[in-house]
Scaffold this active site. Structure first.
Site, PDB file in Angstrom:
ATOM      1  N   ASP A  81       0.782  -1.341  -0.071  1.00 51.47           N
ATOM      2  CA  ASP A  81      -0.352  -0.051   0.058  1.00 51.47           C
ATOM      3  C   ASP A  81       0.673   1.539   0.032  1.00 51.47           C
ATOM      4  O   ASP A  81       0.332   2.390  -0.585  1.00 51.47           O
ATOM      5  CB  ASP A  81      -1.112   0.356   1.644  1.00 51.47           C
ATOM      6  CG  ASP A  81      -0.111   0.239   2.924  1.00 51.47           C
ATOM      7  OD1 ASP A  81       0.701  -0.597   2.951  1.00 51.47           O
ATOM      8  OD2 ASP A  81      -0.157   1.328   3.329  1.00 51.47           O
ATOM      9  N   ASP A  84       5.597   0.302   3.561  1.00 50.88           N
ATOM     10  CA  ASP A  84       6.019  -0.369   4.007  1.00 50.88           C
ATOM     11  C   ASP A  84       5.767  -2.108   3.043  1.00 50.88           C
ATOM     12  O   ASP A  84       5.311  -1.989   1.999  1.00 50.88           O
ATOM     13  CB  ASP A  84       4.901  -1.029   5.198  1.00 50.88           C
ATOM     14  CG  ASP A  84       3.514  -1.097   4.650  1.00 50.88           C
ATOM     15  OD1 ASP A  84       2.967  -0.793   3.631  1.00 50.88           O
ATOM     16  OD2 ASP A  84       2.919  -0.952   6.314  1.00 50.88           O
ATOM     17  N   TYR A 232      -4.882   0.553   9.528  1.00 53.77           N
ATOM     18  CA  TYR A 232      -5.893   0.621   8.705  1.00 53.77           C
ATOM     19  C   TYR A 232      -7.345  -0.270   9.156  1.00 53.77           C
ATOM     20  O   TYR A 232      -8.381  -0.512   8.422  1.00 53.77           O
ATOM     21  CB  TYR A 232      -5.890  -0.266   7.105  1.00 53.77           C
ATOM     22  CG  TYR A 232      -5.389   0.308   6.492  1.00 53.77           C
ATOM     23  CD1 TYR A 232      -5.211   1.773   5.693  1.00 53.77           C
ATOM     24  CD2 TYR A 232      -3.393  -0.297   6.058  1.00 53.77           C
ATOM     25  CE1 TYR A 232      -4.325   2.242   5.054  1.00 53.77           C
ATOM     26  CE2 TYR A 232      -2.199   0.878   5.401  1.00 53.77           C
ATOM     27  CZ  TYR A 232      -2.998   1.690   4.874  1.00 53.77           C
ATOM     28  OH  TYR A 232      -2.143   2.804   4.211  1.00 53.77           O
ATOM     29  N   GLU A 471       5.902   9.466   3.067  1.00 54.25           N
ATOM     30  CA  GLU A 471       5.431   8.343   2.817  1.00 54.25           C
ATOM     31  C   GLU A 471       4.741   7.855   1.549  1.00 54.25           C
ATOM     32  O   GLU A 471       3.645   9.362   1.849  1.00 54.25           O
ATOM     33  CB  GLU A 471       4.983   7.317   3.988  1.00 54.25           C
ATOM     34  CG  GLU A 471       4.519   6.031   3.561  1.00 54.25           C
ATOM     35  CD  GLU A 471       4.118   5.208   4.805  1.00 54.25           C
ATOM     36  OE1 GLU A 471       4.622   3.973   4.384  1.00 54.25           O
ATOM     37  OE2 GLU A 471       4.266   5.933   5.616  1.00 54.25           O
TER      38      GLU A 471
END
Length: 491
Positions: A81, A84, A232, A471
């Site tokens: 996603d 990571d 999430y 990120e």
């Protein structure tokens, strides 16, 4: 001889003329075509699994080739996603839905990038067909997030647990299942003209997964929460995802049953909808539902309520000139919402505004004492895109590889560690820490990655450990693809 007052008036007049001249100079728009190509290329750097021969992002290699083995299933593929190495299916599905909507809306503006966009979508839907292959079982995540986040290592070197987590009839997850159904349904529309057999398989699976999500209601927070949270978690409930999936199935099938479902249940979920009318992202679909359904009801006044009023309220809550605006902006004009990865808000909400503008055509929205037109919505969406691409107080692009000044130290494991071509030896869990803490630029250019962006004061620290700002994430790029395609055709 002129008096001091006359001299001052002359100087002031000259200044006004010079200022007017400066204002009149048209600053060229960014190269939207270049940004579009790069925004799609980004997804190659996020791929998991066996990479194809035509892979352009060559610093990435095969990874996670045994995903699903712990459950005796094939879960190889899909996307990481963000920075990571976990596959979180809830945001991955939203990413896929938005990529598909981008193509469905703007495919005629994409030119040679269309094929790459469709490959990016199919990489995901091929994976979701695997993840939903067992009736009444939907795989919702692969990888142990705690273990993964404790390491800084390339996806090619992963030695953290690759546990697969599923939702079932006994442990449901309506939000993740419904979002996957939406992604499959939206993608079926995209592939229908060119691959009708694949399109049919997608929509059939979408119907099955939606039925599972609706029949066995519950949040995956309660079933697999220890593994999906706090990364999430679902904070907005699952009712919006059920409506969202039904709306996409309506668009894909044109079956009255889905219209009836949306019409009936939006009333049942009225309080949920009204509390989130300006929300749209991987966790909240409220505004997206109303914009999507508006396409069906704009010419049918008897069906307009409550969808058009809700969509109009969304517009009025976002535009800065609206007296009922509820969105915060930086001094430089970027939408800002506190939390991790703010840039998902400008891209997702701007996509909705642009799409609604194209649906509404000559219709005018009344926001208090302000009349909002199609042109105003398009102009606003362009301002957000231009900010991202470099028209901002930092004079930098927030897309890696676009322009001459862009983030060099993004929070991304694969990009920040030397590639296997440069360093064939394994880099262990903690051996990557030195690269994480290094002040050197990333050795691999993750072209097209859009980072979290600046703070509330328009300041950006190019600092790898600051994941909130540095990120990238797939759900930031997905709606941006559609925006860039439109502005490429309408520079």
């Amino acid at each position: 001889m002129k008096s001091p007052c006359q001299v001052l008036r002359i100087i002031a007049a000259i200044f006004v003329c010079l200022t007017a001249t400066v204002v009149a100079i048209k600053v060229p728009n960014p190269n939207y075509a270049d940004a579009l190509t790069k925004s799609i290329l980004f997804f190659e750097g996020q791929r998991s699994g066996k990479l194809p021969p035509n892979q352009l992002m060559t610093w990435r290699k095969d990874s996670a080739l045994h995903d699903g083995a712990d459950k005796g299933v094939d879960l190889v593929g899909g996307y990481y996603d963000a920075g990571d190495n976990v596959k979180f299916h809830f945001p991955m599905a939203f990413t896929t839905t938005m990529l598909a909507w981008s193509v469905e809306q703007f495919r005629n503006s994409m030119g040679p990038d269309l094929q790459h966009a469709m490959e990016a979508i199919k990489w995901s839907t091929d994976y979701f067909l695997k993840a939903t292959n067992i009736p009444n079982v939907v795989y919702a995540q692969v990888g142990n997030a705690e273990g993964d986040h404790n390491c800084w290592e390339r996806p090619e070197d992963m030695d953290t647990p690759r546990t697969a987590f599923a939702v079932t009839t006994q442990a449901p997850g309506s939000e993740v299942s419904a979002e996957i159904a939406a992604a499959l349904a939206a993608t079926s529309i995209v592939f229908k003209p060119t691959d009708p057999a694949y399109s049919k398989s997608l929509v059939n699976r979408a119907i099955q997964v939606f039925e599972f999500a609706d029949k066995y209601r519950g949040s995956y927070n309660d079933s697999i929460g220890p593994w999906v949270c706090p990364f999430y978690c679902n904070y907005n409930g699952y009712n919006d995802e059920l409506l969202w999936a039904a709306a996409w199935l309506l668009k894909a099938t044109r079956k009255p049953m889905y219209w009836n479902y949306v019409k009936q249940n939006i009333i049942n979920f009225k309080s949920d909808m009204e509390s989130g009318l300006s929300e749209f992202g991987w966790d909240a679909k409220h505004a997206g539902i109303n914009v999507l359904i508006s396409k069906f009801v704009l010419d049918k006044p008897s069906n307009a309520n409550p969808f058009l009023p809700y969509a109009d309220t969304f517009v009025c809550s976002v535009l800065p000139e609206s007296p009922t605006n509820t969105v915060i902006y930086t001094p430089g004009g970027l939408m800002y919402k506190s939390g991790i990865c703010n840039m998902q808000n400008p891209t997702a909400l701007s996509f909705l505004l642009l799409t609604y503008a194209r649906y509404m055509k000559s219709r005018v929205i009344r926001c208090g004492n302000i009349d909002v037109t199609q042109k105003m919505l398009i102009r606003f969406a362009r301002s957000q895109v231009n900010y991202i691409l470099g028209r901002n107080p930092m004079n930098m692009s927030y897309m890696v590889g676009f322009g001459t000044k862009f983030p060099q130290r993004i929070h991304h494991r694969g990009a920040s560690l030397p590639s296997i071509d440069q360093h064939p030896e394994n880099i262990g869990c903690k051996e990557g820490t030195q690269y994480f803490l290094s002040e050197s630029p990333n050795p691999n250019l993750h072209i097209g990655a859009v980072v979290g962006g600046p703070d509330i004061k328009d300041y950006f620290a190019d600092y790898r450990p600051n994941s909130g700002q540095s990120e990238p994430a797939t759900y930031v790029n997905a709606p941006l693809v559609g925006l860039l395609a439109y502005f490429k055709a309408h520079p």
